[in-house]
Motif scaffolding. Sequence first.
Motif, PDB file in Angstrom:
ATOM      1  N   ILE A 246      38.958  49.978  20.148  1.00 37.51           N
ATOM      2  CA  ILE A 246      37.629  51.464  19.938  1.00 37.51           C
ATOM      3  C   ILE A 246      37.310  51.981  20.457  1.00 37.51           C
ATOM      4  CG2 ILE A 246      34.984  51.301  18.859  1.00 37.51           C
ATOM      5  CD1 ILE A 246      36.407  48.188  16.700  1.00 37.51           C
ATOM      6  N   SER A 247      37.309  52.749  20.448  1.00 35.19           N
ATOM      7  CA  SER A 247      36.432  53.905  22.057  1.00 35.19           C
ATOM      8  C   SER A 247      35.125  54.239  20.922  1.00 35.19           C
ATOM      9  CB  SER A 247      37.711  54.612  21.979  1.00 35.19           C
ATOM     10  OG  SER A 247      36.538  56.198  23.395  1.00 35.19           O
ATOM     11  N   ILE A 248      34.533  54.464  21.785  1.00 37.05           N
ATOM     12  CA  ILE A 248      32.664  55.009  21.381  1.00 37.05           C
ATOM     13  C   ILE A 248      31.731  55.646  22.101  1.00 37.05           C
ATOM     14  CG2 ILE A 248      30.360  53.802  21.181  1.00 37.05           C
ATOM     15  CD1 ILE A 248      31.516  50.587  21.593  1.00 37.05           C
ATOM     16  N   HIS A 249      31.898  56.947  21.140  1.00 35.46           N
ATOM     17  CA  HIS A 249      30.817  58.164  21.521  1.00 35.46           C
ATOM     18  C   HIS A 249      29.702  58.695  20.955  1.00 35.46           C
ATOM     19  CE1 HIS A 249      34.488  59.054  24.333  1.00 35.46           C
ATOM     20  NE2 HIS A 249      35.160  58.232  23.259  1.00 35.46           N
TER      21      HIS A 249
ATOM     22  N   ALA B  34      41.063  58.368  13.826  1.00 34.95           N
ATOM     23  CA  ALA B  34      42.411  58.062  13.887  1.00 34.95           C
ATOM     24  C   ALA B  34      43.238  59.105  14.513  1.00 34.95           C
ATOM     25  CB  ALA B  34      42.604  57.573  12.977  1.00 34.95           C
ATOM     26  N   LEU B  35      44.044  58.640  14.954  1.00 38.44           N
ATOM     27  CA  LEU B  35      45.111  59.485  15.945  1.00 38.44           C
ATOM     28  C   LEU B  35      45.643  60.524  14.958  1.00 38.44           C
ATOM     29  CD1 LEU B  35      47.064  60.813  18.744  1.00 38.44           C
ATOM     30  CD2 LEU B  35      48.454  59.296  18.512  1.00 38.44           C
ATOM     31  N   SER B  36      46.516  61.589  15.430  1.00 38.62           N
ATOM     32  CA  SER B  36      47.411  62.448  13.953  1.00 38.62           C
ATOM     33  C   SER B  36      48.345  62.540  15.577  1.00 38.62           C
ATOM     34  CB  SER B  36      46.344  63.529  13.832  1.00 38.62           C
ATOM     35  OG  SER B  36      47.941  64.963  12.999  1.00 38.62           O
ATOM     36  N   GLN B  37      49.538  62.932  14.504  1.00 41.85           N
ATOM     37  CA  GLN B  37      50.951  63.226  15.709  1.00 41.85           C
ATOM     38  C   GLN B  37      51.051  64.458  14.875  1.00 41.85           C
ATOM     39  OE1 GLN B  37      53.013  60.183  14.401  1.00 41.85           O
ATOM     40  NE2 GLN B  37      53.915  59.183  15.959  1.00 41.85           N
TER      41      GLN B  37
ATOM     42  N   LEU C  68      43.313  57.270  21.826  1.00 41.52           N
ATOM     43  CA  LEU C  68      44.296  56.505  21.165  1.00 41.52           C
ATOM     44  C   LEU C  68      45.431  56.362  20.820  1.00 41.52           C
ATOM     45  CD1 LEU C  68      42.034  57.903  18.022  1.00 41.52           C
ATOM     46  CD2 LEU C  68      41.756  56.513  19.271  1.00 41.52           C
ATOM     47  N   LYS C  69      46.505  56.915  22.372  1.00 39.56           N
ATOM     48  CA  LYS C  69      48.049  57.004  21.552  1.00 39.56           C
ATOM     49  C   LYS C  69      48.428  55.989  22.181  1.00 39.56           C
ATOM     50  CE  LYS C  69      48.607  61.231  22.471  1.00 39.56           C
ATOM     51  NZ  LYS C  69      48.965  62.643  22.625  1.00 39.56           N
ATOM     52  N   ALA C  70      47.988  54.450  22.495  1.00 38.58           N
ATOM     53  CA  ALA C  70      49.100  53.589  22.301  1.00 38.58           C
ATOM     54  C   ALA C  70      49.592  52.687  21.920  1.00 38.58           C
ATOM     55  CB  ALA C  70      47.875  51.657  22.085  1.00 38.58           C
ATOM     56  N   PRO C  71      50.737  52.764  21.431  1.00 33.38           N
ATOM     57  CA  PRO C  71      51.658  52.551  20.730  1.00 33.38           C
ATOM     58  C   PRO C  71      51.620  50.870  19.952  1.00 33.38           C
ATOM     59  CG  PRO C  71      52.949  51.814  22.710  1.00 33.38           C
ATOM     60  CD  PRO C  71      51.175  52.563  23.176  1.00 33.38           C
ATOM     61  N   ASP C  72      51.244  50.418  20.476  1.00 33.99           N
ATOM     62  CA  ASP C  72      51.219  49.276  20.339  1.00 33.99           C
ATOM     63  C   ASP C  72      49.704  48.139  19.354  1.00 33.99           C
ATOM     64  OD1 ASP C  72      50.238  49.380  22.445  1.00 33.99           O
ATOM     65  OD2 ASP C  72      51.866  47.223  22.890  1.00 33.99           O
ATOM     66  N   ILE C  73      49.066  49.072  19.523  1.00 33.69           N
ATOM     67  CA  ILE C  73      47.464  48.668  19.268  1.00 33.69           C
ATOM     68  C   ILE C  73      46.959  49.900  18.295  1.00 33.69           C
ATOM     69  CG2 ILE C  73      45.428  48.002  19.962  1.00 33.69           C
ATOM     70  CD1 ILE C  73      46.540  47.818  22.962  1.00 33.69           C
ATOM     71  N   PRO C  74      46.134  49.383  17.106  1.00 32.28           N
ATOM     72  CA  PRO C  74      45.391  50.193  15.983  1.00 32.28           C
ATOM     73  C   PRO C  74      43.956  50.671  16.950  1.00 32.28           C
ATOM     74  CG  PRO C  74      46.064  48.197  14.928  1.00 32.28           C
ATOM     75  CD  PRO C  74      46.546  47.864  16.239  1.00 32.28           C
ATOM     76  N   SER C  75      44.110  51.055  16.697  1.00 34.58           N
ATOM     77  CA  SER C  75      43.146  52.683  18.137  1.00 34.58           C
ATOM     78  C   SER C  75      41.839  53.378  17.064  1.00 34.58           C
ATOM     79  CB  SER C  75      43.439  53.260  18.765  1.00 34.58           C
ATOM     80  OG  SER C  75      44.382  52.084  19.879  1.00 34.58           O
ATOM     81  N   ILE C  76      41.043  53.532  17.179  1.00 35.17           N
ATOM     82  CA  ILE C  76      40.149  53.949  16.342  1.00 35.17           C
ATOM     83  C   ILE C  76      38.945  55.127  17.173  1.00 35.17           C
ATOM     84  CG2 ILE C  76      40.197  53.016  14.065  1.00 35.17           C
ATOM     85  CD1 ILE C  76      37.310  52.300  14.821  1.00 35.17           C
ATOM     86  N   LEU C  77      38.823  55.961  17.507  1.00 32.88           N
ATOM     87  CA  LEU C  77      37.439  56.480  17.700  1.00 32.88           C
ATOM     88  C   LEU C  77      36.098  56.705  17.008  1.00 32.88           C
ATOM     89  CD1 LEU C  77      37.229  59.454  20.814  1.00 32.88           C
ATOM     90  CD2 LEU C  77      35.657  59.640  19.017  1.00 32.88           C
TER      91      LEU C  77
END
Length: 444
Positions: A288-291, A307-310, A389-398
């Motif tokens: 979780i990235s906090i801004h 969330a990440l968009s490819q 947010l680009k860790a390939p193996d961890i759900p990631s949100i900002l």
Amino acid sequence: MSAPATPLRRRMIAGGGALLLLPVVPRLAQAATIVAVRTWPADEYTRVTLEMDTELKAEHFTLDNPHRLVVDIEGVQLSPAINDLVSKIRPNDPYISTVRVGQNRPNVVRLVFDLKQDVAPQVFTLKPIGEYKYRLVLDLYPKVAQDPLMALLKDAENDPLAGILENLAQNSPTEAPIPSVEGQKLPPIAHKRPDDTPPPPPRAAPGTRPDRPILIALDPGHGGEDPGAIGRRGTREKDIVLQIALRLKKLIDAQPNMRAYLTRDRDYFVPLNVRVQKARRVQADLFISIHADAWIKPSARGSSVWALSQHGATSAAARWLAKKENDADLIGGVNLGAHNAQVAKVLLDLSTGAQINDSIRVGTQVLQEIGKINQLHKNRIERAGFAVLKAPDIPSILIETAFISNPQEEQLLRTAAHQQRIAAAVLNGIQDYFSAHPALARRD
């Protein structure tokens, strides 16, 4: 690369007191001006930044017995600003004991850093960007790289789950290397067992959850040279998001089945790829990235979750925001040649569809909870190409907690009560997600 220490150079700095007695050469008309000197001490590394109105050339080398770093800056004369560096070194700095400044020869100022330990120095320059002019950056890293897993274990010394976390360290994956820079040595195996202790149990088979707490990597945005967005009252994003992250960590650690890890716990700069690599190293289940957002119009307000968009951002504003956050490395100051190739790989868009789907699910839960305590900028998850947010193996949100550029939301962000409400809402969203989706995209 550090320049070799020749016998002549060794004689030039012999006798620390003599350095300060060298005569000051009258200021030359062409000499550059040092406009600011800043220091950022942290356990991970200490940064010294000299900001100037002209790009300068610097050479450096190290000496032993005792440990010293010597930096020669060409094209500059002694000035009150550079002399001010001496007073900026704090007694609790992990790496610098004292610094001496002198006019080594005409148009060359020499800095001698007396060190508390051996270091792997990174010395580089940065072009003007944002509010900054030219910068000469001195990063003093420990000779042996620090392992994020060890920081996690140290934080859990008196934790009832310490044994489980220790087993996690013993079974750390080799595909998540320890972040390091040129000249650093990697530490020994994260945790060595005494010869008479039994080996740890085998790692959990794919498709099962290991018997360990849910690990949440909390990433307070910006830091150090990068203040992030700044509100009308001078509120700095980097300070607010660190305070929220610390509050959230305390709430998470109080849960019986959760623990949190901070990518930074103080005011210092962490490159975007290193933030991701730290989370991977501790085998986080969620990132979780906090801004705190900003916009050109002060009327913009509301919280949002990303969330990440490819395949491109969801809007032009989303592209602008992602670029602004991704530019944090340029503002914070990254030595592009310092990080090894393994660490740099995390900047590639390797994220899987499963990771992104889980990110959207957890982001939706968090957004719903935040919507109970603050107006939402949009009532759905937004997506863009955030590097963090680009860790390939961890759900990631900002999470953009609010618009720091909005006077009302800036005032809210400054209050401890609202920071605590944000932290509690995020925790509720995390708990809702793991209750509904115990199976993770992450598989060991």
